[in-house]
Design a protein around this motif. Structure first.
Motif, PDB file in Angstrom:
ATOM      1  N   PHE A  18       0.850  -1.194   0.000  1.00  0.00           N
ATOM      2  CA  PHE A  18       0.000   0.000   0.000  1.00  0.00           C
ATOM      3  C   PHE A  18       0.885   1.244   0.000  1.00  0.00           C
ATOM      4  CE2 PHE A  18      -3.098   3.103   1.439  1.00  0.00           C
ATOM      5  CZ  PHE A  18      -4.192   2.722   0.676  1.00  0.00           C
ATOM      6  N   THR A  19       0.672   2.134  -0.965  1.00  0.00           N
ATOM      7  CA  THR A  19       1.487   3.349  -1.064  1.00  0.00           C
ATOM      8  C   THR A  19       0.567   4.574  -0.978  1.00  0.00           C
ATOM      9  OG1 THR A  19       1.231   3.671  -3.435  1.00  0.00           O
ATOM     10  CG2 THR A  19       2.939   2.117  -2.736  1.00  0.00           C
ATOM     11  N   ASP A  20       1.167   5.769  -1.090  1.00  0.00           N
ATOM     12  CA  ASP A  20       0.349   6.987  -1.081  1.00  0.00           C
ATOM     13  C   ASP A  20      -0.639   7.006  -2.243  1.00  0.00           C
ATOM     14  OD1 ASP A  20       1.700   7.745   1.112  1.00  0.00           O
ATOM     15  OD2 ASP A  20       3.115   9.082   0.075  1.00  0.00           O
ATOM     16  N   ASN A  21      -0.309   6.243  -3.309  1.00  0.00           N
ATOM     17  CA  ASN A  21      -1.212   6.192  -4.470  1.00  0.00           C
ATOM     18  C   ASN A  21      -2.180   5.009  -4.401  1.00  0.00           C
ATOM     19  OD1 ASN A  21       0.189   8.358  -5.633  1.00  0.00           O
ATOM     20  ND2 ASN A  21       1.746   6.929  -6.416  1.00  0.00           N
ATOM     21  N   GLY A  22      -2.264   4.385  -3.261  1.00  0.00           N
ATOM     22  CA  GLY A  22      -3.148   3.226  -3.144  1.00  0.00           C
ATOM     23  C   GLY A  22      -2.348   1.939  -3.283  1.00  0.00           C
ATOM     24  N   VAL A 339      -4.937  -3.301  -0.255  1.00  0.00           N
ATOM     25  CA  VAL A 339      -5.852  -2.360   0.402  1.00  0.00           C
ATOM     26  C   VAL A 339      -5.982  -2.738   1.883  1.00  0.00           C
ATOM     27  CG1 VAL A 339      -8.242  -1.531   0.519  1.00  0.00           C
ATOM     28  CG2 VAL A 339      -7.179  -1.931  -1.703  1.00  0.00           C
ATOM     29  N   GLN A 340      -6.148  -4.042   2.128  1.00  0.00           N
ATOM     30  CA  GLN A 340      -6.305  -4.490   3.521  1.00  0.00           C
ATOM     31  C   GLN A 340      -5.058  -4.157   4.341  1.00  0.00           C
ATOM     32  OE1 GLN A 340      -8.665  -5.128   5.365  1.00  0.00           O
ATOM     33  NE2 GLN A 340      -8.695  -7.102   6.359  1.00  0.00           N
ATOM     34  N   SER A 341      -3.865  -4.272   3.729  1.00  0.00           N
ATOM     35  CA  SER A 341      -2.649  -3.958   4.489  1.00  0.00           C
ATOM     36  C   SER A 341      -2.600  -2.467   4.792  1.00  0.00           C
ATOM     37  CB  SER A 341      -1.394  -4.448   3.773  1.00  0.00           C
ATOM     38  OG  SER A 341      -1.226  -3.745   2.567  1.00  0.00           O
ATOM     39  N   GLY A 342      -3.075  -1.625   3.840  1.00  0.00           N
ATOM     40  CA  GLY A 342      -3.125  -0.180   4.090  1.00  0.00           C
ATOM     41  C   GLY A 342      -4.072   0.131   5.235  1.00  0.00           C
ATOM     42  N   LEU A 343      -5.225  -0.544   5.232  1.00  0.00           N
ATOM     43  CA  LEU A 343      -6.227  -0.317   6.295  1.00  0.00           C
ATOM     44  C   LEU A 343      -5.683  -0.787   7.644  1.00  0.00           C
ATOM     45  CD1 LEU A 343      -9.446  -1.578   4.482  1.00  0.00           C
ATOM     46  CD2 LEU A 343      -8.959   0.781   5.121  1.00  0.00           C
ATOM     47  N   LEU A 344      -4.987  -1.918   7.621  1.00  0.00           N
ATOM     48  CA  LEU A 344      -4.473  -2.485   8.872  1.00  0.00           C
ATOM     49  C   LEU A 344      -3.441  -1.542   9.498  1.00  0.00           C
ATOM     50  CD1 LEU A 344      -4.841  -5.263  10.391  1.00  0.00           C
ATOM     51  CD2 LEU A 344      -2.622  -5.848   9.487  1.00  0.00           C
ATOM     52  N   ASP A 345      -2.592  -0.965   8.655  1.00  0.00           N
ATOM     53  CA  ASP A 345      -1.594  -0.041   9.184  1.00  0.00           C
ATOM     54  C   ASP A 345      -2.228   1.227   9.743  1.00  0.00           C
ATOM     55  OD1 ASP A 345       0.700  -1.412   9.196  1.00  0.00           O
ATOM     56  OD2 ASP A 345       1.573  -0.543   7.386  1.00  0.00           O
ATOM     57  N   ARG A 346      -3.449   1.529   9.272  1.00  0.00           N
ATOM     58  CA  ARG A 346      -4.158   2.699   9.827  1.00  0.00           C
ATOM     59  C   ARG A 346      -5.159   2.269  10.903  1.00  0.00           C
ATOM     60  NH1 ARG A 346      -5.239   4.239   4.375  1.00  0.00           N
ATOM     61  NH2 ARG A 346      -7.447   4.159   4.818  1.00  0.00           N
ATOM     62  N   HIS A 347      -5.068   0.986  11.287  1.00  0.00           N
ATOM     63  CA  HIS A 347      -5.964   0.415  12.312  1.00  0.00           C
ATOM     64  C   HIS A 347      -7.438   0.522  11.933  1.00  0.00           C
ATOM     65  CE1 HIS A 347      -2.404   0.196  14.704  1.00  0.00           C
ATOM     66  NE2 HIS A 347      -2.202   1.484  14.504  1.00  0.00           N
ATOM     67  N   GLU A 348      -7.728   0.424  10.622  1.00  0.00           N
ATOM     68  CA  GLU A 348      -9.128   0.523  10.187  1.00  0.00           C
ATOM     69  C   GLU A 348      -9.564  -0.733   9.442  1.00  0.00           C
ATOM     70  OE1 GLU A 348      -9.349   3.797   7.558  1.00  0.00           O
ATOM     71  OE2 GLU A 348      -8.785   5.265   9.065  1.00  0.00           O
ATOM     72  N   ALA A 349      -8.777  -1.764   9.545  1.00  0.00           N
ATOM     73  CA  ALA A 349      -9.028  -2.923   8.684  1.00  0.00           C
ATOM     74  C   ALA A 349     -10.449  -3.454   8.801  1.00  0.00           C
ATOM     75  CB  ALA A 349      -8.044  -4.026   9.013  1.00  0.00           C
ATOM     76  N   LEU A 350     -10.944  -3.859   7.634  1.00  0.00           N
ATOM     77  CA  LEU A 350     -12.286  -4.431   7.586  1.00  0.00           C
ATOM     78  C   LEU A 350     -12.233  -5.820   8.225  1.00  0.00           C
ATOM     79  CD1 LEU A 350     -15.046  -3.855   5.913  1.00  0.00           C
ATOM     80  CD2 LEU A 350     -14.180  -5.699   4.513  1.00  0.00           C
ATOM     81  N   GLU A 351     -13.188  -6.079   9.083  1.00  0.00           N
ATOM     82  CA  GLU A 351     -13.216  -7.405   9.720  1.00  0.00           C
ATOM     83  C   GLU A 351     -13.866  -8.405   8.779  1.00  0.00           C
ATOM     84  OE1 GLU A 351     -11.976  -8.429  12.585  1.00  0.00           O
ATOM     85  OE2 GLU A 351     -11.163  -6.418  12.895  1.00  0.00           O
ATOM     86  N   ASP A 352     -13.232  -9.501   8.548  1.00  0.00           N
ATOM     87  CA  ASP A 352     -13.973 -10.543   7.837  1.00  0.00           C
ATOM     88  C   ASP A 352     -13.703 -11.891   8.450  1.00  0.00           C
ATOM     89  OD1 ASP A 352     -12.635 -11.866   4.797  1.00  0.00           O
ATOM     90  OD2 ASP A 352     -11.516 -11.203   6.529  1.00  0.00           O
TER      91      ASP A 352
END
Ligand code: AMP
Length: 566
Positions: A18-22, A339-352
């Motif tokens: 995950f980068t600044d560009n997604g 995307v999930q790794s980006g969310l996880l690093d921001r502590h917002e990961a989607l739970e599945d």
């Protein structure tokens, strides 16, 4: 120290970050995103992974292994030269190669990963994937279901989203359909279906057969080498037909050359049966999720073979909605893991996490049905745990003896989807005795408790005496020790509480009953309907449905309370 997303595929694997560009895919040392999931040993004894191993599949079959993902979590071993490897060992080698590519690209150590797995992977297969990551020097932060990753790549991540997705994944050798629902920031697989023996390669075979016929010969009469070249041409023709309406390929044999032509209508005719086989799992997944096709809000295509216009046409016609394919179907899962790794690093990961395991087949018993007065016929199948039930699950059904005075019962247990037991798979039987009471039949209860380790516990309780008989059936006999089985059963104990008895549900029922007493006329009828609906939902013992219905009933009761205050 970087976190990456990995699509550990059957045919190919990909890695993303995950980068600044997604999310962005990372190229391997051959300069491509797709690393074949193939492992081999070179003549010098070095481990080869990816493209270099794939080239040796035909020339060095004893020293090269592919498609090992199918054996994840099993005891099956693959021979590579003098050594044997389990699927997780081979997967670890693929992961290690991907990790090295990512480290070269990022210029830093990669030590954490999110890895995608098929939605139908059970606990054992998931643990094997974790183990593979660990062997490759990666801390697997979490596994993500492949269809969830696909949905994430298509932009779903907001906690406010509420959506029903159909993810259609047609790869080289397998066809998977998943229905996903996002609710309150939690993604859940409502159902999954598919065909483990249907994929893009079957479409190539259909073209190959057609070409063999055009050449006026048969498969048996052709040399393996010529057959290999023809298959290559058939594959090229199939791929080209996804781009243009007609294709011609040249088959060279000795000094002669033959032009083989194929157009889309002929291709459709050749693959009609294969396309028809895809309809059943699609319809089954929708009906198993308790939905109609109109309820599906988005359709996402995954896997290289969904590029075929014939597939897109069938899906559009069947579901009356255009499938989405703006993202490359080979890359969509890997991008979703990014995307999930980006969310996880921001502590917002989607739970599945919830969307893990469903029972892939129906479990039940043999029963007799009454065809007329004193006329009974055995051999019918009574489902107890239905296919696509989220597991672990525990279900109980009431039974009674057939004949007054009958004292001996043999309960036969089956797995399968046919209404007749002879077409299903016998799993075992349990014999029990009930007391003799003149002129009376006896009631008993059958409870099935099943979980991903493949252990099915059957408990039969005779109502008149309270006697209990237990039978334990193992999906993979010998794979669990007695102590492990006992531990699993202990963990499953809490499932045996009927949802009706759970305090929250009991409170809602009591509130409904009190409201019923306090109202008259149409409102009373409306309350009664809610009570019947809620109790019916409880008997189905599906946690998500119960939660949803409970919320609806509570909202209804809250509205009633407000109406009561003037
Ligand atoms: P996957 O396992 O997702 O890489 O799927 C590979 C399968 O998709 C193989 O059978 C390929 O031949 C097939 N495939 C890839 N691209 C196309 C295309 N453009 N048209 C038809 N089939 C394709």
């Amino acid at each position: 120290m970087a976190l990456v997303g990995i699509d550990l595929g059957t045919t190919n694997s990909l890695i993303s970050v995950f980068t600044d560009n997604g999310p962005e895919l990372i190229r391997n040392s051959s300069g491509t995103f797709l690393t074949p999931s193939v492992v081999g040993i070179s003549d010098a004894g070095e481990v080869l992974v990816g493209e270099s191993a794939k080239h040796r599949l035909i020339t060095h079959p004893g020293m090269t292994v592919a498609r090992f993902k199918r054996a994840m979590g099993t005891a099956k071993t693959h021979n590579l030269g003098k050594k044997t490897y389990k699927a997780e060992d081979l997967s670890a080698l693929v992961l290690r190669a991907l990790k090295a590519d990512a480290e070269a690209h990022l210029g830093q150590t990669v030590d954490r990963a999110i890895i995608s797995v098929p939605a139908y992977f059970n606990d054992i297969q998931r643990k094997a994937t974790y183990a593979a990551g660990k062997m490759a020097g990666l801390k697997v932060e979490r596994l993500i279901n492949e269809p969830t990753a696909a949905a994430l790549a298509y932009g779903l991540s907001s906690k406010e989203d509420e959506n029903t997705f159909l993810v259609i994944d047609l790869g080289g050798g397998t066809f998977d359909v998943s229905i996903l629902e996002i609710f309150d920031g939690v993604m859940e697989v409502r159902s999954s279906a598919g065909d483990a023996f249907l994929g893009g390669e079957d479409f190539t075979t259909a073209v190959e057969d057609h070409f063999i016929e055009q050449l006026g010969t048969t498969r048996e009469k052709m040399k393996p080498n010529d057959l290999g070249r023809l298959r290559d041409l058939a594959n090229k023709a199939k791929l080209a037909l996804s781009e243009k309406p007609e294709v011609t390929v040249k088959y060279v044999k000795g000094k002669s050359q033959e032009e083989l032509t194929l157009d889309r209508p002929k291709f459709e005719e050749l693959t009609q049966k294969l396309v028809a086989r895809m309809r059943m799992p699609l319809q089954r997944a929708i009906s198993d999720a308790g939905l109609r096709s109109a309820d599906i809000e988005r359709i996402i295509l995954v896997g290289g073979a969904t590029r075929m216009p014939v597939i897109r046409g069938m899906v559009t016609k069947l579901l009356k909605k255009f499938p989405e394919h703006s993202i490359d179907p080979d890359e969509v899962i890997a991008l979703g893991t990014g995307v999930q790794s980006g969310l996880l690093d921001r502590h917002e990961a989607l739970e599945d996490i919830v969307m893990t395991d469903v029972c892939p087949f129906t479990l039940g018993t043999e029963i007799a049905k009454q065809l007329g007065p004193n006329q009974w016929e055995g051999g019918y199948f009574q489902p107890i745990i239905e296919r696509n039930t989220v597991i672990p699950a525990s279900r109980v059904e009431p039974y009674s003896t057939l004949h007054p005075g009958q004292t001996d019962i043999t309960l036969r247990i089956f797995q399968g989807e046919s209404p007749r037991v002879e077409d299903n798979v016998p799993l075992g039987e349990i014999a029990l005795k009930v007391p003799k009471e003149k002129g009376k039949t006896q009631d008993f209860q059958v409870r099935f408790t099943y979980d991903v380790s493949g252990v099915l516990e059957v408990l039969v309780t005779v109502m008149a005496t309270g006697d209990v008989k237990q039978l334990i059936l193992e999906g993979n006999p010998g794979s669990l020790s007695q102590a492990e089985i006992q531990k699993r059963l202990k963990e499953l104990e809490k499932l045996k509480i009927h949802p009706r008895d759970v305090a929250e549900n009991a409170a809602v029922i009591n509130r409904l009953k009190a409201a019923y007493e306090n109202h008259l006329g149409d409102i009373r009828t409306a309350i009664e309907n809610r009570l019947v609906q809620f109790e019916h939902t409880l008997t189905k013992q599906n946690d998500t449905d119960i939660k949803l219905t409970r919320k609806e009933v509570m909202d209804f009761l809250d509205d009633l309370d407000r109406m009561d205050v003037f």
